[in-house]
Design a protein around this motif. Structure first.
Motif, PDB file in Angstrom:
ATOM      1  N   UNK A  60     -19.626  -1.752 -35.549  1.00 43.78           N
ATOM      2  CA  UNK A  60     -20.253  -2.201 -34.309  1.00 43.78           C
ATOM      3  C   UNK A  60     -21.728  -2.529 -34.531  1.00 43.78           C
ATOM      4  N   UNK A  61     -22.231  -3.433 -33.704  1.00 42.22           N
ATOM      5  CA  UNK A  61     -23.642  -3.784 -33.732  1.00 42.22           C
ATOM      6  C   UNK A  61     -24.460  -2.859 -32.851  1.00 42.22           C
ATOM      7  N   UNK A  62     -25.540  -3.377 -32.273  1.00 43.42           N
ATOM      8  CA  UNK A  62     -26.448  -2.596 -31.429  1.00 43.42           C
ATOM      9  C   UNK A  62     -26.327  -3.038 -29.971  1.00 43.42           C
ATOM     10  N   UNK A  63     -26.573  -2.098 -29.066  1.00 41.94           N
ATOM     11  CA  UNK A  63     -26.576  -2.401 -27.638  1.00 41.94           C
ATOM     12  C   UNK A  63     -27.578  -1.511 -26.925  1.00 41.94           C
ATOM     13  N   UNK A  64     -28.488  -2.123 -26.169  1.00 41.93           N
ATOM     14  CA  UNK A  64     -29.457  -1.338 -25.403  1.00 41.93           C
ATOM     15  C   UNK A  64     -29.334  -1.574 -23.901  1.00 41.93           C
ATOM     16  N   UNK A  65     -28.395  -2.454 -23.493  1.00 43.13           N
ATOM     17  CA  UNK A  65     -28.230  -2.755 -22.067  1.00 43.13           C
ATOM     18  C   UNK A  65     -27.719  -1.555 -21.289  1.00 43.13           C
ATOM     19  N   UNK A  66     -26.969  -0.693 -21.947  1.00 43.25           N
ATOM     20  CA  UNK A  66     -26.575   0.603 -21.393  1.00 43.25           C
ATOM     21  C   UNK A  66     -26.066   1.482 -22.525  1.00 43.25           C
ATOM     22  N   UNK A  67     -26.524   2.732 -22.543  1.00 48.21           N
ATOM     23  CA  UNK A  67     -26.058   3.697 -23.536  1.00 48.21           C
ATOM     24  C   UNK A  67     -26.200   5.095 -22.959  1.00 48.21           C
ATOM     25  N   UNK A  68     -25.682   6.084 -23.666  1.00 51.75           N
ATOM     26  CA  UNK A  68     -25.610   7.447 -23.135  1.00 51.75           C
ATOM     27  C   UNK A  68     -26.591   8.386 -23.825  1.00 51.75           C
ATOM     28  N   UNK A  69     -27.307   9.152 -23.007  1.00 52.66           N
ATOM     29  CA  UNK A  69     -28.063  10.316 -23.461  1.00 52.66           C
ATOM     30  C   UNK A  69     -27.531  11.514 -22.669  1.00 52.66           C
ATOM     31  N   UNK A  70     -27.675  12.698 -23.197  1.00 58.01           N
ATOM     32  CA  UNK A  70     -27.044  13.875 -22.604  1.00 58.01           C
ATOM     33  C   UNK A  70     -28.088  14.924 -22.246  1.00 58.01           C
ATOM     34  N   UNK A  71     -27.870  15.584 -21.112  1.00 59.05           N
ATOM     35  CA  UNK A  71     -28.666  16.738 -20.693  1.00 59.05           C
ATOM     36  C   UNK A  71     -27.719  17.914 -20.504  1.00 59.05           C
ATOM     37  N   UNK A  72     -28.124  19.086 -20.946  1.00 56.53           N
ATOM     38  CA  UNK A  72     -27.310  20.292 -20.766  1.00 56.53           C
ATOM     39  C   UNK A  72     -28.212  21.464 -20.427  1.00 56.53           C
ATOM     40  N   UNK A  73     -27.668  22.422 -19.678  1.00 62.41           N
ATOM     41  CA  UNK A  73     -28.431  23.615 -19.343  1.00 62.41           C
ATOM     42  C   UNK A  73     -29.662  23.299 -18.519  1.00 62.41           C
ATOM     43  N   UNK A  74     -30.731  24.059 -18.757  1.00 60.39           N
ATOM     44  CA  UNK A  74     -32.005  23.804 -18.107  1.00 60.39           C
ATOM     45  C   UNK A  74     -32.036  24.073 -16.615  1.00 60.39           C
ATOM     46  N   UNK A  75     -31.010  24.762 -16.084  1.00 57.86           N
ATOM     47  CA  UNK A  75     -30.991  25.050 -14.654  1.00 57.86           C
ATOM     48  C   UNK A  75     -30.664  23.849 -13.787  1.00 57.86           C
TER      49      UNK A  75
END
Length: 429
Positions: free
Chosen positions: A350-365
Motif C-alpha cells: 500500500x501507498x500513503x494516505x493522510x485524508x483519514x487515518x487512525x490514532x488511538x487513545x486509551x485510559x486517561x480517565x
C-alpha cells in the motif's frame, strides 16, 4: 501625560490582548465554551514509525484482494468488547479491552509523500514553519506539567532521538532523556561500581562548594547546562535507576508484553510509577517485516507480525496499568505519521494516505467508546466527525489538565499551544 516605562513587544501584546478581551466581553464572554479538563497525570505515547494502515488495523472494511487489485482490507475483522466496533483479526487481545480505548478513525492532515514532514507534524501538531522551531508534544507537556516527582525527569524517549521530538523554542531544559535499551538506564547516568554512596556524597559536597563561590549568570545556555547537570545528579541515584530493573517483574507478565517493543512498554509503566510525566515508546525498532509500518510492495506480507506484536504489548500495558490503579491517571496514545489507502500497489502493498487515518487513545480517565469518527466504505474519506491534528493534540492536552487555548512564547512572539485545536468533547464525561 505618558509614562516613562518602555513596553517590550511581549508586554505590548499582552496588554493589547487584555484590552481587546475587555472590549469584547459583552459580545462573547457569556457564550465562551467552558475549558475542558481531564484527570490524567501521565502520557505514554506509542509511535508507529512508517505509517500504520488504519484499514488493516483499527478501521477494517470489506476484504480486498491484492492479486486482483481489488481494494479493501488485507485481513478479516473480528468483533470487540464494544458493540458494532470491529478491528483486524490480528488484534484479538486489544479487542477484549476495546471498552478502555477509543480508535479515533478520522484524524487527517495534508502531508502524503514525505515521512519526515508527516512525522514532524504528528509530533509538534502543525506543519513545518520556516521561522519557528515548534516544540514537540512531549516537551510541551514537560513544560506545562513538569515531572511528577523530583526523582524523575519529565520526559523520556525510548528510541532514537531527533529534532521532531525536541523542545524547539522552549529550550533544552524541556527536552527528553533518551535510551535505546530497556535493560539498563540512559548512557552516562549509571555510576561506576567503585563510586560508593559515601564517595558520591563527598563529590556533591565539593561541587556545591564550588557553585557557591561562582558569580550568578544570566546566560541562558549556562543556566540550561547547570539545570541539566543537577538533573543528571538526581537521576543517577538508585531510586530512578531501579526503574530499569525489569527482571524484578513477574516472569509471566514480562512474557505477556512480548519482545523488545513490549519490554519498552513495560518500562514505560515503571517510569510512570517513578514520576515521569511523558514517555514516548518507538515501535519501528526491529522491522519484523523488513519495512516496519511502511508497507509498500512485499512489506505487507509480514505486516501481521507487527500488528500481533502491538496487540500483545498494548493490551498487556492497558491491563497492567489497570491492575496498578494507574490507567485512569495515564493516557496511552498511539500515533503514526499517516495511514494507508485501500488500493494495493503494483507489488501488492500500500501507498500513503493522510485524508483519514487512525490514532488511538486509551485510559486517561476518558469516556471511551471503542471508536470515534466515521469513514466511508473503504476508509478513504471522512463521513462524520473529522479530527484535525490540532484537535487530537487539544484532546491530549485537555486530558492532562493543560489549557489548550493558551499561547506559548517564542521570545516575544505568541504561539498558540495547539494551533487552534478543540478537544473531542464526547470523550470527557
Amino acid at each position: 501625560m505618558f509614562s516613562s516605562h518602555h513596553f517590550s513587544r511581549r508586554e505590548f501584546l499582552a496588554a493589547s490582548g487584555a484590552a481587546a478581551g475587555v472590549a469584547a466581553a459583552p459580545a462573547w464572554g457569556a457564550n465562551a465554551p467552558a475549558l475542558i479538563q481531564g484527570q490524567a497525570e501521565h502520557v505514554i505515547s506509542i509511535w508507529l514509525g512508517g505509517g500504520m494502515g488504519q484499514i488493516d488495523t483499527f478501521d477494517p472494511k470489506r476484504k480486498g484482494e491484492p492479486t486482483k487489485k481489488q481494494a479493501g482490507s488485507y485481513y478479516d475483522s473480528i468483533p470487540t468488547a464494544v458493540n458494532e466496533v470491529e478491528v483486524c483479526e490480528h488484534l484479538p487481545q486489544v479487542a477484549q479491552v476495546m471498552d478502555r480505548l477509543t480508535a479515533v478513525r478520522t484524524v487527517h492532515h495534508s502531508v502524503i509523500d514525505e515521512h519526515a514532514a508527516a512525522t514532524n507534524w504528528m509530533h509538534v501538531g502543525r506543519p513545518v514553519s520556516g521561522t519557528v522551531v515548534y516544540p514537540s508534544l512531549g516537551s510541551i507537556i514537560a513544560h506545562e506539567r513538569g515531572a511528577a516527582s523530583d526523582a524523575a525527569p519529565p520526559y523520556v524517549l525510548i528510541g532514537y532521538p531527533n529534532s521532531s521530538r525536541g523542545p524547539g523554542f522552549l529550550g533544552a531544559q524541556h527536552s527528553y532523556l533518551y535510551l535505546t535499551e530497556t535493560g539498563r538506564g540512559p548512557a552516562g547516568l549509571s555510576r561506576h561500581d567503585t563510586i560508593t554512596p559515601q564517595r558520591q556524597a563527598l563529590r556533591e559536597t565539593y561541587l556545591n562548594e564550588l557553585r557557591a563561590v561562582q558569580s550568578p549568570t544570566n546566560d541562558k545556555r549556562l543556566q540550561d547546562y547547570d539545570a541539566a547537570a543537577k538533573l543528571s545528579m538526581r537521576l543517577s541515584g538508585p531510586e530512578f535507576m531501579r526503574s530499569f530493573e525489569l527482571a524484578n517483574e513477574p516472569v509471566q507478565l514480562r512474557e505477556s508484553y512480548g519482545g523488545e517493543f513490549g519490554q519498552r512498554c513495560l518500562l514505560a509503566r515503571r517510569l510512570v510509577e517513578r514520576g515521569v510525566r511523558f514517555i514516548e515508546v518507538s515501535h519501528n525498532l526491529n522491522f519484523l517485516n523488513g519495512a516496519g509500518w511502511d508497507v509498500h510492495n512485499r512489506g505487507i506480507l509480514d505486516q501481521h507480525k507487527l500488528i500481533q506484536e502491538m496487540d500483545a504489548a498494548v493490551a498487556t500495558l492497558i491491563l497492567d496499568l489497570e491492575s496498578h490503579k494507574l490507567l485512569d491517571k495515564t493516557l496511552v496514545v498511539i500515533t503514526t505519521e499517516f495511514g494507508r489507502p485501500p488500493q494495493f500497489d503494483g507489488g501488492g502493498g500500500r501507498g500513503h494516505q493522510s485524508s483519514t487515518f487512525t490514532c488511538v487513545l486509551a485510559g486517561g480517565g476518558l469516556k471511551h467508546q471503542g471508536a470515534y469518527g466515521v469513514t466511508d466504505e473503504l476508509s478513504q474519506k471522512i463521513v462524520a466527525d473529522p479530527v484535525s491534528v490540532p484537535d487530537f493534540f487539544a484532546t491530549i492536552h485537555a486530558a492532562v489538565g493543560i489549557d489548550y487555548t493558551k499561547s506559548l512564547f517564542d521570545g516575544d512572539r505568541p504561539v498558540p499551544i495547539t494551533d487552534g485545536g478543540h478537544p473531542i468533547a464526547k470523550l470527557f464525561g
